[in-house]
Design an enzyme around this catalytic site. Structure first.
Site, PDB file in Angstrom:
ATOM      1  N   SER A 225     -24.065 -23.012 -10.950  1.00 33.10           N
ATOM      2  CA  SER A 225     -25.470 -23.434 -10.981  1.00 33.10           C
ATOM      3  C   SER A 225     -26.359 -22.369 -10.327  1.00 33.10           C
ATOM      4  O   SER A 225     -26.263 -21.199 -10.667  1.00 33.10           O
ATOM      5  CB  SER A 225     -25.625 -24.799 -10.317  1.00 33.10           C
ATOM      6  OG  SER A 225     -26.914 -25.336 -10.533  1.00 33.10           O
ATOM      7  N   HIS A 226     -27.187 -22.771  -9.362  1.00 33.42           N
ATOM      8  CA  HIS A 226     -28.151 -21.833  -8.761  1.00 33.42           C
ATOM      9  C   HIS A 226     -27.572 -21.108  -7.544  1.00 33.42           C
ATOM     10  O   HIS A 226     -28.296 -20.405  -6.843  1.00 33.42           O
ATOM     11  CB  HIS A 226     -29.416 -22.589  -8.350  1.00 33.42           C
ATOM     12  CG  HIS A 226     -29.157 -23.638  -7.305  1.00 33.42           C
ATOM     13  ND1 HIS A 226     -28.465 -24.783  -7.571  1.00 33.42           N
ATOM     14  CD2 HIS A 226     -29.499 -23.700  -5.994  1.00 33.42           C
ATOM     15  CE1 HIS A 226     -28.391 -25.517  -6.471  1.00 33.42           C
ATOM     16  NE2 HIS A 226     -28.999 -24.875  -5.500  1.00 33.42           N
TER      17      HIS A 226
ATOM     18  N   GLU B  52     -33.739 -35.482  -7.072  1.00 36.44           N
ATOM     19  CA  GLU B  52     -34.702 -34.703  -6.293  1.00 36.44           C
ATOM     20  C   GLU B  52     -34.413 -33.203  -6.264  1.00 36.44           C
ATOM     21  O   GLU B  52     -35.268 -32.413  -5.895  1.00 36.44           O
ATOM     22  CB  GLU B  52     -34.784 -35.227  -4.852  1.00 36.44           C
ATOM     23  CG  GLU B  52     -33.455 -35.364  -4.128  1.00 36.44           C
ATOM     24  CD  GLU B  52     -32.933 -34.060  -3.546  1.00 36.44           C
ATOM     25  OE1 GLU B  52     -33.764 -33.264  -3.093  1.00 36.44           O
ATOM     26  OE2 GLU B  52     -31.712 -33.854  -3.560  1.00 36.44           O
TER      27      GLU B  52
END
Length: 547
Positions: free
Chosen positions: A145-146, A391
């Site tokens: 992912s990031h 979130e």
């Protein structure tokens, strides 16, 4: 806050790619050391070859374990596989292919060896499985992912198209560690060249299959006709070559501001802690696009595997993910008339309460789950959920006709939705958010991290409501203490404390010796600070009581 936060990455913090790849192939993990074992968190196994937590042996073992799992579950359709632009992703793809082909698995790989975003894999699985009664497909996404450039990640998606649930990942993790301990003796493997030319290996046009379907989830006509100017930064990720074909296919005025693919990610601004991190929700990492905000009517970015989004508006700059998700829900529930009126809105327990207020006002039910997008997969698949969001800037939602789009997070569609909202309403999501808080009240939200020993993390994950003795929080009576999610009674792996106008939650990290505290107040910023302080005190006391 690191002094480099928001600044260009200096040469000395860039990862040494040759050393990273060498470590992937040469280091041997020690199965007796827990940090070097295979561990599936909320999004698969992640680690770094520098830490001996993500290397060839891990991937060979996981790939073989997935083959065993498929055989046990009689999953006999093709396996859709893709990888992102992290340096360890291509080597992991090669290792996985050597095992999958040796086990006779029908594998679908990208035409032209293109990078493949996470949502595109989910979309492909669902399109293949639609209306099938047997021979279902599944998938693998190779991405951390990031995460920083020296990390690798490996994730399994079962036939529902979403992230694998806990029962599946526990099975794969246990089997893979067993294989690792037995020195890979049960691993079947052939050379990469033979794997790529095997009769079971097929090329698949991921890019066009996905892009040609986007008009069924986003109103591309209203975006095109409005002639709004859009800017997008792929952050050097797997979607980098998708955006221009999207603009061409739908005749959009969209500019890709950065087309660079560089495994060191040297073009990124440094994140808050001094690391390079391709996080589209971070105001530090997103400095490049934020500085361009006035050039476009709306701008957006996605992380490295394009399953997260970041929205930059002219009016407010980078929107907090909670703020944008609230706007998205507000808009979608009013401008998707074909959606089933009984479909619920999914959110995790640490996502803003503003979504629940909006959803309730618009006559829908909320579906509150533990952290992790896997909890939305089945609901999105059967359309009992029309939206799922968390979130950390991950979301997906139904097609315009109310049917399933993806069951994994999709960065493309929330990004393009921000353009649809701007075009349709004539105001960007930043302006609309400010209109919403005038009606519903303004939430102040924060997430921090606190140190915790493995023993404390274990106790926190097993807390019961009775361990919390306090009756009040920041001047308000405590109404509810949750250790299970309201939506499905699944453990939240921590605790959430709720009052009339506020809440806080605490849960241990799956990968670090910390626990995370989330809090939100509708009574102002000072009240939020008080909640964070008292909340941490409540957790500290509960951990002592829970010995």
């Amino acid at each position: 806050m690191n002094p480099l936060a928001g600044k260009a990455a200096p040469q000395e913090i860039l990862v040494n790619i040759p050393k990273l790849i060498t470590a992937y192939y040469t280091e041997i993990p020690d199965p007796s050391i827990s940090e070097q074992c295979i561990s599936f968190g909320t999004s698969g196994h992640r680690g770094s070859s520098f830490k001996n937590s993500f290397n060839e042996r891990h991937i060979l073992a996981i790939s073989q374990a997935i083959c065993f799992y498929r055989k046990e579950q009689k999953i006999e359709g093709p396996l859709f596989i893709g990888f992102d632009t992290h340096a360890l992703s291509a080597p992991a793809f090669a290792s996985a292919m050597e095992v999958l082909a040796a086990n006779g698995v029908e594998v679908m790989i990208a035409e032209g060896d293109e990078y493949t975003p996470t949502p595109v894999i989910s979309h492909a699985i669902l399109q293949y499985n639609k209306d099938r009664k047997k021979d279902f497909a599944d998938g693998i996404v190779i991405t951390p992912s990031h995460n920083p450039p020296d990390d690798g990640g490996f994730k399994y998606n079962p036939p529902n198209g979403g992230p694998a649930g806990t029962s599946i990942t526990n099975w794969i993790e246990s089997k893979a560690n067993e294989i690792l301990k037995n020195n890979l003796q049960s691993v079947k493997r052939i050379s990469l060249d033979k794997a790529l030319h095997a009769s079971t290996t097929h090329r698949y046009d991921y890019l066009n299959s996905y892009i040609n379907d986007l008009g069924n989830i986003i109103d591309m006509n209203v975006i095109r006709d409005s002639k709004i100017k859009m800017g997008v930064d792929p952050l050097g990720g797997a979607g980098v070559h998708y955006w221009e074909p999207i603009a061409e296919r739908y005749h959009l005025d969209l500019t890709v501001v950065n087309k660079t693919v560089d495994p060191t990610f040297s073009f990124m601004a440094v994140d808050w802690d001094g690391q390079i991190r391709m996080d589209p929700s971070s105001p530090y990492a997103m400095q490049g696009l934020i500085k361009m905000k006035d050039k476009f009517d709306i701008s957006f970015a996605c992380d490295t595997d394009h399953d997260r989004h970041g929205i930059v508006t002219k009016s407010e700059g980078l929107l907090n993910p909670n703020h944008y998700l609230s706007v998205a829900v507000f808009y979608l529930l009013q401008y998707r008339p074909e959606w089933n009126k009984n479909a619920s809105v999914g959110k995790t327990i640490v996502t803003t309460q503003l979504i629940e207020k909006i959803t309730t006002k618009l006559g829908r039910k909320i579906y509150d789950t533990p952290v992790g997008f896997k909890w939305f997969a089945d609901g999105l698949l059967n359309s009992s959920l029309c939206f799922g969001g968390e979130e950390s800037a991950g979301a997906s939602f139904s097609r315009i006709d109310g049917s399933v789009w993806t069951t994994d997070k999709d960065g493309f569609v929330p990004a393009l939705l921000s353009a649809e909202i701007t075009a349709k309403l004539g105001r960007d999501p930043g302006i609309i958010y400010n209109e919403l808080i005038k009606e519903y009240g303004e939430p102040f939200y924060e997430r921090i991290e606190a140190k915790a020993t493995p023993e404390q993390k274990e106790r926190l994950s097993k807390l019961t409501s009775s361990a919390i003795q306090q009756k009040n929080l920041a001047g308000e009576k405590i109404k509810t203490i949750l250790t299970k999610a309201p939506a499905n009674e699944a453990s939240i792996g921590g605790v959430k404390v709720i009052t009339e106008n506020t809440w806080f939650a605490a849960r241990p990290s799956g990968t670090e010796d910390i626990y995370k505290i989330y809090a939100e107040s509708f009574l102002g910023e000072e009240h939020l600070k008080q909640i964070m302080k008292e909340g941490q005190g409540i957790i500290d006391a509960a951990l002592l009581n829970n010995k």
